[in-house]
Scaffold this active site. Structure first.
Site, PDB file in Angstrom:
ATOM      1  N   GLY A 395       1.213  -1.133  -0.390  1.00 15.80           N
ATOM      2  CA  GLY A 395      -0.185  -0.031   0.029  1.00 15.80           C
ATOM      3  C   GLY A 395       0.913   1.129  -0.188  1.00 15.80           C
ATOM      4  O   GLY A 395       2.037   0.930   0.118  1.00 15.80           O
ATOM      5  N   PRO A 396       0.509   2.513  -0.431  1.00 12.18           N
ATOM      6  CA  PRO A 396       1.311   3.551   0.051  1.00 12.18           C
ATOM      7  C   PRO A 396       1.442   3.951   1.550  1.00 12.18           C
ATOM      8  O   PRO A 396       1.299   3.777   2.577  1.00 12.18           O
ATOM      9  CB  PRO A 396      -0.081   4.655  -0.507  1.00 12.18           C
ATOM     10  CG  PRO A 396      -1.422   4.423  -1.310  1.00 12.18           C
ATOM     11  CD  PRO A 396      -1.206   2.718  -0.532  1.00 12.18           C
ATOM     12  N   PRO A 397       2.352   4.790   1.466  1.00 14.90           N
ATOM     13  CA  PRO A 397       3.240   5.033   2.335  1.00 14.90           C
ATOM     14  C   PRO A 397       2.329   5.744   3.675  1.00 14.90           C
ATOM     15  O   PRO A 397       1.323   6.930   3.262  1.00 14.90           O
ATOM     16  CB  PRO A 397       4.654   5.840   1.963  1.00 14.90           C
ATOM     17  CG  PRO A 397       4.433   6.376   0.354  1.00 14.90           C
ATOM     18  CD  PRO A 397       3.266   5.587   0.045  1.00 14.90           C
ATOM     19  N   GLY A 398       2.673   5.551   4.714  1.00  7.50           N
ATOM     20  CA  GLY A 398       1.694   6.204   5.477  1.00  7.50           C
ATOM     21  C   GLY A 398      -0.189   5.648   5.728  1.00  7.50           C
ATOM     22  O   GLY A 398      -0.846   5.907   6.202  1.00  7.50           O
ATOM     23  N   GLY A 400      -0.146   2.628   7.062  1.00  6.12           N
ATOM     24  CA  GLY A 400       0.500   1.975   8.574  1.00  6.12           C
ATOM     25  C   GLY A 400       0.457   0.156   8.476  1.00  6.12           C
ATOM     26  O   GLY A 400       0.231  -0.636   9.026  1.00  6.12           O
ATOM     27  N   LYS A 401       1.352  -0.033   7.522  1.00  4.90           N
ATOM     28  CA  LYS A 401       1.637  -1.088   6.992  1.00  4.90           C
ATOM     29  C   LYS A 401       2.574  -1.313   8.293  1.00  4.90           C
ATOM     30  O   LYS A 401       2.508  -3.205   8.950  1.00  4.90           O
ATOM     31  CB  LYS A 401       2.243  -1.674   5.983  1.00  4.90           C
ATOM     32  CG  LYS A 401       1.582  -1.020   5.174  1.00  4.90           C
ATOM     33  CD  LYS A 401       2.137  -1.451   3.465  1.00  4.90           C
ATOM     34  CE  LYS A 401       3.492   0.412   3.703  1.00  4.90           C
ATOM     35  NZ  LYS A 401       2.878   1.158   3.130  1.00  4.90           N
ATOM     36  N   SER A 718      -3.459   3.754 -19.258  1.00  9.67           N
ATOM     37  CA  SER A 718      -4.411   3.740 -18.860  1.00  9.67           C
ATOM     38  C   SER A 718      -4.598   5.831 -19.097  1.00  9.67           C
ATOM     39  O   SER A 718      -6.042   5.726 -19.180  1.00  9.67           O
ATOM     40  CB  SER A 718      -4.623   3.769 -17.585  1.00  9.67           C
ATOM     41  OG  SER A 718      -3.488   4.699 -16.703  1.00  9.67           O
ATOM     42  N   LYS A 761      -7.610   5.650  -7.216  1.00 14.11           N
ATOM     43  CA  LYS A 761      -7.866   6.966  -8.545  1.00 14.11           C
ATOM     44  C   LYS A 761      -9.483   7.458  -8.298  1.00 14.11           C
ATOM     45  O   LYS A 761      -8.716   8.956  -8.111  1.00 14.11           O
ATOM     46  CB  LYS A 761      -8.179   5.898 -10.321  1.00 14.11           C
ATOM     47  CG  LYS A 761      -6.568   5.307 -11.051  1.00 14.11           C
ATOM     48  CD  LYS A 761      -6.418   5.415 -11.782  1.00 14.11           C
ATOM     49  CE  LYS A 761      -5.417   5.048 -12.570  1.00 14.11           C
ATOM     50  NZ  LYS A 761      -5.534   3.557 -13.328  1.00 14.11           N
TER      51      LYS A 761
END
Length: 837
Positions: A395-398, A400-401, A718, A761
């Site tokens: 997932g994107p940064p931040g 909570g991984k 895309s 998106k």
């Protein structure tokens, strides 16, 4: 011109002293150099058939006397027969010393025919003889092999080319030999005297070759060389190498001499102290450190293989002096074996309700990940010996991984270990260094296990998508064994060199994107997507988690600062552009610092932060919505893009000028995006009439397509729908709706193909104020992952071809649906059942 002559090995020569190895029981003069008297040429005959005595590790040269020990029954029989005959025997070296019954193919082709001077029998059954080499001979054939080998031999005639060059070679060899005498104290005086008094070049070469420490292969090479000049040249090469070794050894010994002297002095003093303690009855155990290490290793309860290796290393350690360099290396290795948790495992807490409560208290939403952890606990409760799962949170940064890994460990009741793999290029970081290297250590996996203190921790491999590779190896390849449930039960670190069981470890990898993870490694991971948060989700997370955490970290209480939901939404929209929460937490921390300063200055009371007061705390807004400024112009379309940090809107600008139908693409576009532009233009030209576009304009207009933010690389198919829409808007001279965005790949036939990253998106479009989105028909299923409040704000229109797109570009803006409370969406979800965040 130098004269060339041939001399027989039976030619009359004067034998010189030569050092020989002493043999037990033989008289002292048998081990010294023996000066051979001159022998008349007719006294020694050259038999054509002689018995062969194979030698394992000796080479005998003509006119030298050597003692030999005979143990083979065939060799003893040969000696007994020779002593009653002419005493002539062929002394031949074996190619492979380990062969007990050598054949002709196992022997060197050049032999030295010698005479047995003396024989002694010993009580152990062995026979010892003293032989004198006579001449070189070449093996021709074997006459018989029983009871010993008898062969046909042909004497070799020496080639002697007299002249200045031969004299120079003799001088060169003598000079090298004298330098060796100066460097080494082990060359006997008898050999020096013999070398000085030997005048014949061939005899000098044989004397030095038989007496100096050359290898069997080098000695045999000199024995087989019948050209005296070539023999001296080869001998000079061997002497030069031996001299270099001696000089280097002397240099090294001088460098370490002082250190060795100190070590010897310390050892001598310790031995004296030990003797005094024994006299006083105060002696200590032989080596208490070894005993203590062995007890610690046994207490760790490792497998039998590890115990065997530890015993072997302990024996080495006990035989070493504590001041030696090897001592500390072995000591450190044994410490690692003793401290690793071979059998120490934490007990899992298999209470599913408690685990759910822990996960919910630390993280908002993330239902898929939470369900996967609860499923693992459920199976673990039913099957005790289940192997640990290998998850990959993407997932994107931040989002909570990393913190989610800590919560999983807390819910399971396990230890948590985190290893960051970002920028790691060395395979040894994973597998460790071999102990032959200075300052070697185990790899990060074993170090993490040691830090955890248990063999079943939650082990997080952070940023696994940012691994590198160079000349030191590929760390991702080393992770294949670590992350394979079928192999990691016997993981072997290079430093430990014993197997360690990783099958009980729960590995959790994190990544921002899957594209950079090698396919074999990705195949071993169970991927769980952590998409970005919507504005409503960020608001709830801020109120429940971020604000209480920041208040505590800044020494404030809930009575000191209250931030309204409207203020949080203003911060999200005007001060952050992210799919995660890091920047939002940073801005809230900035607010808390200003409130803390007020409290420190003595101003008390509650600070209530509303949207109109944010400017005072955070300054002017950093982001603004560009739709009003950038759209509403013919030739401009709004596309949607996916990035590792979340979704974004992307403006496509097209303009035309008088020309010849050329196409220019700018904006740091990748190959795939350039091909999408070519495909869109080809479709427009082939369907100009259906699209109400004048075909003649294509031939006299140069087109320029630009994607702003030219310093940022862009690629992917895309944007095909957006590029085609911008061109249609340009040729029709009609602006596209301001609040309309689109995504989808376009083919030459005008079909709109599905794309990825729909959730990111859509969330990015909502942040930018988009109200209508055109999506490929096959992406309709992806709306199940869209939060209900987002669906309520955006109108989704699905298209199959560009013919479906064109009518929706220029129609009047659709009125957004009335916002429905989130609780109602849970009861009546749109577009079928979907997962609510």
């Amino acid at each position: 011109m130098a004269a060339r002559r041939r001399t027989s090995r039976r030619s009359r020569t004067t034998s010189k002293p030569e050092p020989t190895r002493p043999i037990p029981g033989h008289e002292p003069n048998a081990s010294k150099l023996i000066v051979l008297s001159e022998r008349d040429e007719n006294e020694t005959l050259q038999p054509s058939q002689i018995p062969l005595l194979p030698l394992r590790s000796d080479v005998v040269f003509p006119q030298t006397v050597v003692p030999l020990v005979i143990n083979r029954p065939s060799g003893i029989r040969l000696i007994d027969d020779c002593m009653v005959g002419e005493r002539m025997v062929g002394l031949v070296s074996q190619l492979h010393p380990e062969i007990d019954a050598p054949e002709l193919k196992d022997l060197y082709p050049i032999v030295c025919v010698g005479m047995i001077l003396k024989m002694l029998k010993f009580p152990d059954g062995s026979t010892r003889i003293v032989c004198q080499g006579q001449y070189r001979a070449r093996l021709v054939s074997v006459v018989r092999t029983e009871p010993y080998i008898v062969a046909q031999v042909e004497p070799c005639q020496e080639i002697v080319e007299t002249g200045v060059q031969l004299d120079a070679l003799v001088h060169h060899v003598n000079r090298f030999f004298q330098r060796m005498v100066d460097q080494s104290q082990q060359i006997p005086e008898e050999l020096q005297v013999a070398a000085i008094n030997t005048r014949e070049p061939g005899r000098l070469a044989d004397l030095l070759a038989s007496s100096l420490p050359f290898t069997i292969e080098e000695k045999q090479s000199l024995l087989g060389e019948i050209d005296v000049k070539a023999r001296l040249e080869r001998l000079g090469q061997y002497l030069s190498r031996q001299l270099a070794v001696l000089e280097l050894s002397t240099k090294i010994q001088e460098q370490v001499g002082s250190e060795l002297s100190k070590a010897q002095r310390d050892h001598f003093l310790r031995q004296q102290l030990k003797a005094i303690q024994e006299e006083l009855g105060e002696s200590e155990p032989e080596n208490p450190e070894v005993t203590e290490l062995w007890e610690r290793i046994q207490k760790a309860n490792p497998p039998q293989e590890v115990l065997t290796e530890a015993e072997r290393e302990l024996e080495r350690l006990s035989a070493m002096h504590p001041s030696s360099a090897e001592y500390s290396i072995v000591r450190t290795y044994l410490d690692w074996l003793a401290i690793l948790p071979w059998a120490n495992a934490s007990r899992d807490r298999l209470d599913l309700r408690r685990a759910r409560k822990v996960l919910d208290s630390d993280h908002f939403d993330l239902e898929k990940v939470k369900e996967r952890i609860l499923e693992y606990l459920a199976v673990r409760k039913l099957k005790k010996d289940m192997k640990g799962p290998i998850l990959c949170l993407v997932g994107p940064p931040g989002t909570g991984k990393t913190s989610l890994g800590k919560s999983i460990a807390k819910a399971l009741g396990r230890e948590f270990v985190r290893v960051s793999l970002g920028g790691v290029h060395d395979e040894a970081e994973i597998r460790g260094h071999r102990r032959t290297y200075v300052a070697a250590l185990p790899g990060r996996v074993i170090q993490g296990i040691r830090k955890a203190g248990t063999n079943n921790p939650v082990f997080m491999l952070d940023e696994v998508d940012k691994l590198g590779a160079d000349f030191r190896g590929d760390p991702s390849a080393a992770l294949l064994e670590v992350l394979d449930p079928e192999q990691n039960s016997s993981f072997r670190d290079h430093y430990l060199d014993v197997d360690f069981d990783l099958s009980k470890v729960m590995f959790i990898a994190t990544a921002n994107m899957l594209e950079t993870i090698p396919s074999p490694l990705l195949d071993r991971l169970e991927v769980l997507q952590l998409p970005g948060y919507s504005e409503e989700e960020k608001t709830q997370i801020a109120q429940k988690y971020i604000i209480p955490k920041q208040l505590e970290q800044h020494g404030l209480t809930a009575a000191d600062l209250k931030i309204s939901d409207a203020a949080i939404r203003r911060i999200i929209s005007d001060y952050t552009r992210e799919a995660g929460l890091r920047n939002l937490e940073r801005e809230i921390a900035a607010v808390c610092r200003k409130v803390a300063r007020k409290r420190a200055e003595g101003r008390k009371g509650t600070t209530a932060l509303e949207p109109n007061a944010i400017l005072e705390f955070l300054g002017p807004p950093r982001y603004f919505r560009e739709l009003a400024d950038r759209t509403g112009i013919p030739g401009v379309a709004t596309g949607l893009a996916w990035t590792p940090t979340g979704g974004e809107i992307l403006f496509i600008e097209a303009t035309g000028m008088q020309g010849k139908g050329g196409l220019t693409l700018t904006g740091l576009l990748g190959e795939s995006m350039r091909e999408s532009a070519q495909a869109a233009l080809s479709y427009l030209r082939s369907h100009a009439k259906a699209l109400s576009v004048d075909l003649a304009r294509f031939h006299k207009t140069d087109l320029h397509i630009h994607v702003p933010a030219g310093a940022v690389p862009k690629d992917g198919p895309s944007a095909g729908v957006a590029i085609a829409s911008a061109l249609i808007s340009l040729f029709r001279d009609t602006p596209i709706q301001r609040d309309l965005a689109m995504t989808g790949e376009v083919t030459l036939t005008g079909r709109v193909l599905p794309v990825g990253g729909v959730r990111e998106k859509v969330l990015g479009a909502r942040r930018a104020g988009i109200k209508v989105i055109l999506l490929p028909r096959h992406n309709e299923k992806d709306l199940i992952d869209i939060p209900p409040e987002v669906k309520a704000d955006i109108t989704f229109r699905f298209v199959d071809t560009l013919d479906d797109v064109v009518p929706r570009l220029f129609e009047a803006p659709a009125r957004p649906a009335k916002k429905t409370p989130r609780s109602l969406h849970r009861q009546a979800p749109q577009a079928g059942a979907h997962e609510s965040r």
